[in-house]
Structure formats: C-alpha cells, structure tokens
Design an enzyme around this catalytic site. Structure first.
Site, mmCIF file in Angstrom:
data_model
loop_
_atom_site.group_PDB
_atom_site.id
_atom_site.type_symbol
_atom_site.label_atom_id
_atom_site.label_comp_id
_atom_site.label_asym_id
_atom_site.label_seq_id
_atom_site.Cartn_x
_atom_site.Cartn_y
_atom_site.Cartn_z
ATOM 1 N N GLU A 9 110.485 -9.272 44.175
ATOM 2 C CA GLU A 9 110.583 -8.400 42.677
ATOM 3 C C GLU A 9 109.335 -9.206 41.388
ATOM 4 O OE1 GLU A 9 113.123 -4.900 41.567
ATOM 5 O OE2 GLU A 9 114.183 -6.548 42.653
ATOM 6 N N ASP A 82 115.736 -6.881 44.537
ATOM 7 C CA ASP A 82 117.152 -6.846 44.573
ATOM 8 C C ASP A 82 118.230 -6.635 45.736
ATOM 9 O OD1 ASP A 82 116.692 -8.556 42.654
ATOM 10 O OD2 ASP A 82 116.873 -7.143 41.151
ATOM 11 N N ASP A 84 120.556 -3.783 44.946
ATOM 12 C CA ASP A 84 121.571 -2.942 45.634
ATOM 13 C C ASP A 84 120.666 -1.470 45.116
ATOM 14 O OD1 ASP A 84 119.249 -3.368 43.414
ATOM 15 O OD2 ASP A 84 120.343 -3.699 41.453
ATOM 16 N N GLU A 86 117.974 0.432 43.419
ATOM 17 C CA GLU A 86 117.112 0.384 43.115
ATOM 18 C C GLU A 86 116.199 -0.807 43.788
ATOM 19 O OE1 GLU A 86 115.640 1.862 40.677
ATOM 20 O OE2 GLU A 86 117.068 2.783 40.244
ATOM 21 N N TYR A 303 123.300 -12.728 41.994
ATOM 22 C CA TYR A 303 122.704 -11.927 41.203
ATOM 23 C C TYR A 303 124.161 -11.195 40.208
ATOM 24 C CZ TYR A 303 120.811 -7.416 41.260
ATOM 25 O OH TYR A 303 119.675 -6.354 41.068
ATOM 26 N N ARG A 305 123.639 -7.862 38.781
ATOM 27 C CA ARG A 305 123.654 -6.179 38.788
ATOM 28 C C ARG A 305 124.841 -6.587 40.118
ATOM 29 N NH1 ARG A 305 118.573 -7.138 37.770
ATOM 30 N NH2 ARG A 305 117.924 -6.476 35.641
ATOM 31 N N HIS A 349 128.468 -6.883 47.359
ATOM 32 C CA HIS A 349 128.256 -8.059 46.206
ATOM 33 C C HIS A 349 129.314 -8.984 45.846
ATOM 34 C CE1 HIS A 349 124.979 -5.407 44.934
ATOM 35 N NE2 HIS A 349 124.714 -5.213 46.083
#
Length: 861
Positions: A9, A82, A84, A86, A303, A305, A349
C-alpha cells in the site's frame, strides 16, 4: 524485468520489503485504494442487487498506469496490502485492474503481521488467494456507508444551516457525545457526608491514623444531610473505640493484556495527549520500517489495526527468555498468559507488539523522532509486562467499632485499609508506581485508605483524638475524551478498530465537536445536527442498531450471511425511515385543504431561472397535487413550499386569507422575513484577532486566485453588517487563525478559549533545521526553469519555492511532505547548489525512475 511483482500500500512499506527480496522481485506501492464509488453519484444500483459501480480514483491515475506497466512484464503478481478487510478489498480491486496482464491463477494474496525479512519471506513462500468473504464484508460496509451518507446528508443540508454530513457510525459517535453533554447539563448534585475519626493506640507506636465510618446498624453508612451527620456525631459522643477485627489478604494483580488498536489509541491519548489519529500515524511509521544503525531496515512493531490479543509462539518464547534474563526467573509465570479476545476478533491477527522484544526502547530511541520513540516504549513495555507474573499486594484492613454505652443500641463500624506491594511482578516492566498499583486494587467498601497501619490486635482499645466530617456532593459524569470515546465505541460494538481515529477526526473536522483541554464538547451545530437525526432518524442512528450491523458484517466475513440479502433488508428499513423523516410533522389534511384552495389561482407567476435551474410555482404545485392524489405523503419541504406559495397568492384567493392562520401561512411568512442572526461574540472575537495580521500574497491555483486578505475583509464586512456567518465560513476563519498563528499573541491559550482546533503541524528541531538549510541552498539559485504546463496545472519551481520560503518565515517549519517535495527539486538545480545538496537527492531521482517534476501539491500555504 523482474519475474514477480509485489504490490503493497505505501512507498515506505515498499522500500522496506524491497530490501528483503532479490532481483526477481519488484515491489510497488498502490498508495491505498485504487478504485472506489464515484464521487458525484450514488454509484449503487439499488434495483439490481446493490451492485456497486467502481471507478478508478482520479488521483491514482499515475500509480495505476505504473502498476499496469509493471504487471505486463511479470509472471506472478503478489497482492500484499494490509491483513484486514480494507487490505483484502484493495487486493481485489488491484486484481480487477491488472487481470489482463497475467492469468488469474498467477495472482496470489500474501499477508503478514510484521514487516521483517523472516515474516515477508514466509508469506511469499505460502501464498494464498483473495478471501472473497472478507471482500464481500468490506463491500457491504462501503455500500452501507454510501447509502446512509447520500440519503441522509441532503436532509441535513436543507434543514440545518452549516451541517455538512451524516454518517452511519460518525453520527452515532456524535450522539454519544451529545447525550453525555445533556446528562452533564441535567445533572442535579446530591449532598452526602463522610464521617470518620482520627485515632491512635494507647501504647507505642502512638502515630495517629484515620478511620472512616462504613456501617450503621450493619447497613452501609449513607449520610445525606448535615442534620443527619450532626445526629450521628451526637450519638457517637462518649463511645469507646475498639478494634473489632483485622482482615489480612494477599491480592494477585494480573498484568493488562498487550495492546490492540483501541487500547493503544487510549494509552496514546491518556499518557502522551496524542489524538487517536496521530497515534495511528506514528504506529504506521513504526510498522512500515526504520533504518537501524547496523544498516538493517525493518518494521519495529506488528500490524497496528487489530482487535486480537493473540501472540505468535516464537514472540512469546523470546519474551519469556528476555524476562528471565533481565528481571529474573521469579518474574516469569509458570505458563504464558492467555488473554481472551472478544468473540468477533480476528484471531489470525496478533496483538500490537514489538517485532523483536530484544530491541530495547533505550537503544531504539536514539534512531527515532521523540514521538515515535515514546510510542515504541509504550508498546514494548505493555507487551513485556503482559507476559510477566502478577504483582502481589498485601492488604490489611482494620475494622473498629464504636462501643455503645449503656442505654444505646445503635452500632457503628469504622474501617481503615493499608496496602503494600510485596512483589512488583509485571510493574517492573510497565513502569506502574507502587502508589498507583495500591490504588488500583479493590478495598473493603467505604474504608479509609491510609499509608500504613500500626500493629493492632482484636479487642484493643484506641484513643479518640477527634471526630472528622466532610460534606461532599455527587459529581456529574465526565465529558468524553478522545480516549474514553474510543473505549465507549468499542464497548458498544460501534465501528471497528481501524475506524475509531477517522470517526473522531471527522467529528472535529466537521466542527460537530470541539476540544476543551482533552474533553470533547459538542458545538451548537453538532447538537442541532444530533437533535435532528435523533428526532427524525433515531432508529437508524441507534447505538444497538449500529452495533447489530457490525455483527452482520462479521457474519458476512464468516460466511454465515449473504451480503446482498442483508443489504436488501437494510434498504427496506432505510426507505421507511427516510419517508417518515421527510413527512415528519406534516398534517396531510391541511395539505389537501391548501392544495384545493390553491387550485383557484388564475395567474401564476412567470418561471424564474436561477443558474441552470428554472423554478415554476405552477409546475411545483401541479407536481405536489398529483403526488397527493396518488396517495404519496407530502414532505415537510413540500409543505413549506405550499405555504410560501399560498402567501404569495393570497390576493387572488380570498378564501386563503380566511384560512391563513389555521394553515400557518402568516407564521411562515414572518419566519421568511426575519433578519439573519448576527455573528456570535466568539466569531467577532476571531475576526478581531485577524484584523492586524499581515496576510500572505494572493495564490493562483489553475484558474482560481485565493486572496486571504480579500476573503477576510468580505467576512468582516458581512459580520459588521449584522449578518451571521455559515459554519463553513467560520471553519475557514479557524484555518486562517492556524495559518497565521505566529502573528497572534498567546495563540495556544486563545485557540483553547475560542474552541479553535489547532492544526499546526509540529516537527522536531532537527527537521526544522534541515528545512532551513535546504531553503538556504535554493536561495542561491539564479536561473529557474520556465514554468511547465501539465494538463490544467502549471508547475512553476520559482513560485513553489517562494511559497515555501514565505511559509517558513511565518511558521519556522515545513511539513515532512513539503520538505520532501523541495528535495525532489535538488537534482534539477544541482549545478547551482552546494555539493552537499546532492547527498539528499532521493534514490528514485538517481535511478531516473520517477518523474522529474516535484510534487507541488505539497507546498504553498
């Protein structure tokens, strides 16, 4: 050309990962999302299963072209955004854009929780495919948010002057803040009294200590008036104080779990005063990678989030090894602690932890900016503490009775408690003080907390030195801080970890809430907006309903729910709610009566053209009449239009005059003629602060010219003439105050007083010194390149430099983005700059891979 294309990203992440991989890999950055719903239309076919219309994001055109060019020469494409929802959606959109370049079976999805060489190589060795269920969940969330925003926001614009938007989660957060403010305003303090005594032993040691009344006749002591307090004190007179019993207990206080997103944001706010958005930006930098003294470039944390407390086995083992070696084996629990995540947490995660626990905070601090060093220390300490043994606290409580004399039967029990940390456990790493630890454990109800208790035995008599009494009043609930609002959102299941920071930032940027010190206070426009939404769409913006929608999104990701069907059920409800909101307060019988009376109008006013639109009373009347005849309810906006028309045609229809009062026509007309509210004292004060400011020169962007001085004079005249300013105009004034803050004495205090959200970018002294040095180099340039036209934009290096130099003169700083843009120009003017300037030419410039034009969008004012 490299055989394998890896797409992440951010450029920072690409830079880090690129160092881990060999020549067979090319790592590129997508800069986040590359496709989205269109900006100026709904972009969702509600008639055809809510199919979204995705379009390339305009600002990503260059990035998309570069990715498509790179994909043409690749055999395999590894999608590595990432881990997740998104990130999964970004990977899906990237594949949609690049699917013509390579076959579908040559696309791979790779995920990792930390950016280290070991983790990246392991991810590439074990690639997977895009998780379609996770993509569906993200699509459902995006469609939900678009439907709510596009359908509800226009209602706000028409009814609340200055309101800018409504949001599915944003408006619920605003509701929490407004409800807390209402609770504070409506709070009625209640009186209560604390009674106690100062006593001491009759033999050494004779140090006095305090005790507090806990029970009256075996019931909790609740004294709610001075009369009751006096009566109790009178009844206590003459009684002997005797030790009834001593209670000893040892409390094991477990360490708090490692950080997840929400708790990291709360700690960043409560410990360092950082907003959730700033905390996440700093954490992003730590995650994406930094340069170490040994030449290694690596991510420092996992990470950030996440809502899972899970810890990788190897990380846990490394931490236990460090604890034993640094603190001692006694600080190591027999088994690694297990912390239970909430049911919806993504257990794949990990928690937020250091990628290597052996990178000690003091060592890392030397190579990080202050804020990054502080946050890394916070994350490291919390993680290490979470794997350590519990602290042990010895607690000793003395219960003391006031012995009733002859003739009295009432009983009174007093208590005093002293605590001592006998084993610090995890506090050795967390930095928690013993005093704070002692206060954090539960004590016997209503007992007095004392530093220490003397040795006491059951039945021992004590000397009474004096009775103590203190009047108190119950306190209202505290306003939300950013930290406590994040906690409330999490506890209520509203939003997700990745959204908390943006939710609060949106409320502040929309001026729906302001900040007083660290407290969030709803603004007048915020309260008006919330009142309207709660009154007209209370079910949509209900906390429990919103949390229920989040649960449905989780069920879509788990494969338990099909997203199109869920969206259909939601949309049916939304249509009903919106229809009710539009017709709220409209009496259909009065509508029919007014339509019938207006049918007698013989001569309608000629249509009026305003801009591109034509307004015709006759067409509007006909439309409402036909709609009503078909049985469709009239909206409150249409009702207001009918009332306005009725007033305009009173002379043509005598019956309208007779019915005017009953139909509210006169009241509406009076409201239409009422002068605008004058500017508030706060707005006038803001304008007064800008009066002596030396405004910057007008700036030209494309065909538009922005002149701060001219704009200020226009708003000042508007306010002087007694006309109020819109919320958007007030927002621009706030931005101008921030822009020229150097010229405003004691700006920080003034901003706090007036509720101006400080937008000043703070940089370290080293960054400011570097900016001053680079600007000094460019002042030596004698010959500037001619301006270059690119589409509608003009790239003018001289104007760009002059803009940055002027800003630096005002603020003594440039943002990191502005300084980076300035450095990009070094190569073009290297021959006119000192030799040392060439050392700062970005690597991409040296290889010739990037455009020769600087990013002028970062500069100026």
């Amino acid at each position: 050309m490299s055989k394998n294309l890896v797409i992440v990203e951010s450029p920072a992440k690409a830079k880090t990962i690129n160092r881990f991989l060999g020549k067979d890999f090319l790592v590129k950055a997508s800069m986040g999302h590359v496709r989205d719903l269109p900006e100026k239309e709904l972009g969702i076919d509600v008639e055809k299963n809510f199919v979204p219309k995705y379009v390339p994001i305009k600002t990503r055109a260059k990035v998309i072209a570069e990715l498509q060019a790179a994909a043409k020469g690749a055999e395999n494409i590894y999608l590595a955004p990432d881990p997740d929802r998104e990130g999964e959606a970004i990977a899906w959109h990237l594949m949609a854009l690049l699917k013509k370049a390579v076959p579908a079976d040559h696309f791979f999805r790779v995920t990792y929780n930390e950016i280290t060489e070991r983790a990246i190589r392991k991810a590439l060795e074990n690639p997977g495919k895009i998780d379609e269920r996770r993509v569906d969940s993200q699509q459902a969330r995006r469609v939900l948010d678009r439907l709510v925003g596009y359908k509800v926001s226009p209602l706000l614009w028409r009814r609340i002057r200055g309101a800018t938007s409504a949001g599915r989660v944003q408006s619920v957060a605003l509701r929490l803040v407004c409800e807390r403010e209402a609770a504070i305003e409506n709070f009625k303090p209640e009186e209560f009294w604390l009674l106690g005594a100062k006593v001491r032993k009759q033999v050494a040691p004779l140090d006095p200590f305090e005790i507090r009344l806990a029970k009256i006749d075996d019931a909790k002591a609740e004294i709610k008036s001075s009369e009751q307090a006096k009566a109790v004190q009178a009844d206590l007179e003459g009684r002997q104080m005797r030790v009834a019993q001593i209670i000893n207990r040892e409390i094991a206080k477990r360490a708090p779990p490692p950080f997840i997103t929400s708790s990291l944001q709360q700690a960043g706010s409560s410990v360092y005063g950082l907003s959730p958005a700033i905390t996440m930006k700093i954490a992003q930098k730590l995650y994406e990678g930094v340069d170490l003294p040994n030449g290694e470039h690596v991510g420092l944390i996992t990470y950030m989030r996440t809502d899972s407390f899970a810890v990788a086995k190897e990380a846990q083992e490394a931490c236990r090894e460090l604890i034993a070696g640094t603190f001692g084996v006694e600080f190591l629990p027999d088994r690694p602690p297990i912390y239970k995540s909430r049911a919806s947490a993504q257990e794949a995660h990990e928690c937020v932890r250091p990628t290597s626990v052996h990178r000690m905070p003091d060592e890392v601090a030397a190579m990080l900016p202050p804020d990054e060093a502080k946050l890394y220390r916070l994350i490291w300490s919390r993680f290490v503490a979470s794997q350590m043994a519990a602290a042990k606290i010895a607690q000793r409580t003395a219960e003391i009775e006031a012995v009733p004399p002859a003739g009295k039967t009432s009983t009174y029990l007093f208590r005093a408690t002293a605590s001592e940390v006998t084993f610090p456990g995890y506090m050795k790493a967390s930095g928690m003080s013993e005093e704070r630890a002692k206060k954090s454990v539960e004590t016997e109800e209503d007992g007095a907390e004392v530093e220490r208790l003397p040795p006491l035995t059951q039945g021992e008599l004590l000397d009474l030195l004096e009775w103590l009494s203190q009047q108190k009043f119950t306190q209202p609930p505290a306003r939300y801080s950013e930290a406590s609002l994040v906690k409330a959102l999490e506890e209520n299941g509203v939003g997700r970890p990745s959204t908390y920071a943006s939710i609060i930032a949106t409320l502040l940027n929309r001026h729906y809430v302001g900040k007083e010190k660290r407290s969030l206070v709803p603004s007048p426009i915020g309260r008006q907006t919330n009142d309207f939404l709660v009154k007209h769409l209370g079910d949509l913006f209900d906390v429990k309903f919103t949390a229920g929608m989040e649960e449905k999104l989780d069920e879509i990701e788990e494969g338990k729910l099909e997203w199109h069907g869920m969206m259909g059920d939601f949309y049916k409800q939304l249509v009903v709610w919106l229809a009710a909101a539009k017709t709220h307060g409209v009496e259909q019988e009065k509508v029919k009566q007014l339509i019938e009376l207006l049918g007698s109008v013989q001569t309608w006013a000629a249509p009026k053209k305003v801009g591109k639109r034509t307004y015709s009373d006759e067409e509007l009347y006909t439309s409402i009449r036909d709609q009503t005849a078909e049985g469709t309810a009239t909206s409150d906006r249409q009702w207001a239009a009918l009332q306005r028309m009725a007033h305009d045609y009173l002379e043509q229809v005598p019956a309208l005059k007779e019915a005017a009062e009953a139909l509210g026509i006169n009241a509406v007309h009076a409201a239409m003629l009422r002068p605008a509210e004058p500017a508030s004292p706060i707005t006038l004060r803001k304008l007064e602060l800008l009066k002596p400011v030396q405004f910057g020169e007008p700036r030209k962007f494309g065909k538009r010219t922005f002149d701060d001085k001219l704009f200020y004079e226009s708003l000042s005249k508007q306010a002087t003439d007694g006309r109020g300013l819109s919320e958007k105009q007030i927002g621009v004034i706030d931005r101008m105050l921030n822009k020229y803050h150097e010229q405003i004495p004691d700006f920080a205090a003034v901003a706090l007083e007036l509720g101006v959200a400080a937008q000043v970018i703070t940089v370290s002294p080293a960054e400011a010194a570097e900016a001053e040095k680079v600007l000094g180099w460019f002042r030596q340039v004698k010959t500037w390149n001619e301006p270059v036209q690119r589409g509608r934009r003009t790239w003018d290096d001289k104007s760009f430099f002059d803009s940055l130099a002027r800003q630096f003169g005002q603020r003594k700083q440039l943002s990191p983005r502005q300084l980076g843009a300035l450095k990009k120009m070094i190569k073009k003017y290297a021959e006119q700059l000192p030799p040392e300037a060439k050392e700062l030419i970005p690597p991409s410039k040296k290889t010739g891979m990037a455009s020769a034009e600087p990013d002028h969008s970062a500069g100026g004012e």
